[in-house]
Design an enzyme around this catalytic site. Structure first.
Site, short mmCIF file in Angstrom:
data_model
loop_
_atom_site.label_atom_id
_atom_site.label_comp_id
_atom_site.label_asym_id
_atom_site.label_seq_id
_atom_site.Cartn_x
_atom_site.Cartn_y
_atom_site.Cartn_z
N THR A 110 0.85 -1.19 0.00
CA THR A 110 0.00 0.00 0.00
C THR A 110 0.89 1.24 0.00
O THR A 110 0.41 2.36 0.13
CB THR A 110 -0.92 0.03 1.25
OG1 THR A 110 -0.12 -0.10 2.42
CG2 THR A 110 -1.94 -1.10 1.21
N ASP A 165 10.44 -7.80 0.00
CA ASP A 165 10.85 -7.37 1.33
C ASP A 165 12.21 -6.75 1.13
O ASP A 165 13.08 -7.33 0.45
CB ASP A 165 10.91 -8.54 2.32
CG ASP A 165 10.93 -8.03 3.76
OD1 ASP A 165 10.24 -7.03 4.04
OD2 ASP A 165 11.64 -8.60 4.60
#
Length: 196
Positions: free
Chosen positions: A9, A70
């Site tokens: 997001t 990540d």
């Protein structure tokens, strides 16, 4: 057109993905369209483990192929910290400003400031199968203070040894030539035929 969900997001991260994947005939979606899905707990000890975990989780939840990453900053003098805790370095609710301030405080008396950004990417099918994994790094030096207003995260504290300037003062085009995420996505694009 194939729809692919980027498990984020973060608008800065989404913008980078869209720019780097624009040559492929895909519709890039973010998790803004699935705000009711709770975030998974990231329990991996490495960036690769967390990326894999997130990609599988969100691919199953959205029913679409999902790319998860990540990434974070590894400071050599701190034995790789903040590492997988980069987004939460100053605490669970910390924002970029708090994380940057905390890192500068921790590094206040350290002279050796070699560091690198690392990004691990994983692509998963809704079945839970991992289709592809890649990784990229970007080497540099940790600055003593913020420089520039571009980018996000630790960018304003990072001096790129490839660009010979701070990532916080680099344009999106310049950053996409050297960034850890750009390098990981480039590797992903080289094996794009595995994403089906």
């Amino acid at each position: 057109m194939k729809e692919i969900v980027i498990a984020t997001t973060n608008d800065g991260k989404l913008k980078e993905f869209k720019e780097l994947l624009k040559k492929h005939d895909v519709d890039i979606l973010s998790l803004h369209g699935w705000s009711d899905i709770p975030a998974p707990e990231e329990t991996g000890k490495t960036f690769a483990a967390n990326a894999r975990q997130k990609a599988i989780y969100y691919a199953r939840k959205t029913g679409k192929i999902c790319i998860a990453d990540d990434s974070g900053l590894e400071v050599q003098t701190l034995n790789g910290a903040p590492g997988v805790h980069s987004a939460r370095y100053a605490g669970e609710e910390a924002d970029d400003e708090a994380n940057n301030k905390h890192l500068l405080h921790v590094m206040k008396f350290h002279m050796k400031r070699t560091c690198r950004f690392r990004c691990a990417l994983a692509v998963a099918h809704p079945s839970g199968k991992v289709l592809l994994e890649t990784e990229g790094t970007c080497d540099g030096m940790l600055l003593h203070d913020k420089l520039g207003n571009e980018g996000f995260g630790y960018d304003p504290l990072f001096w790129s040894t490839e660009l010979h300037k701070g990532l916080g003062e680099a344009s999106m085009e310049e950053k996409n030539q050297v960034s850890h995420r750009a390098k990981a996505i480039k590797k992903l694009c080289e094996s794009w035929d595995k994403i089906k």
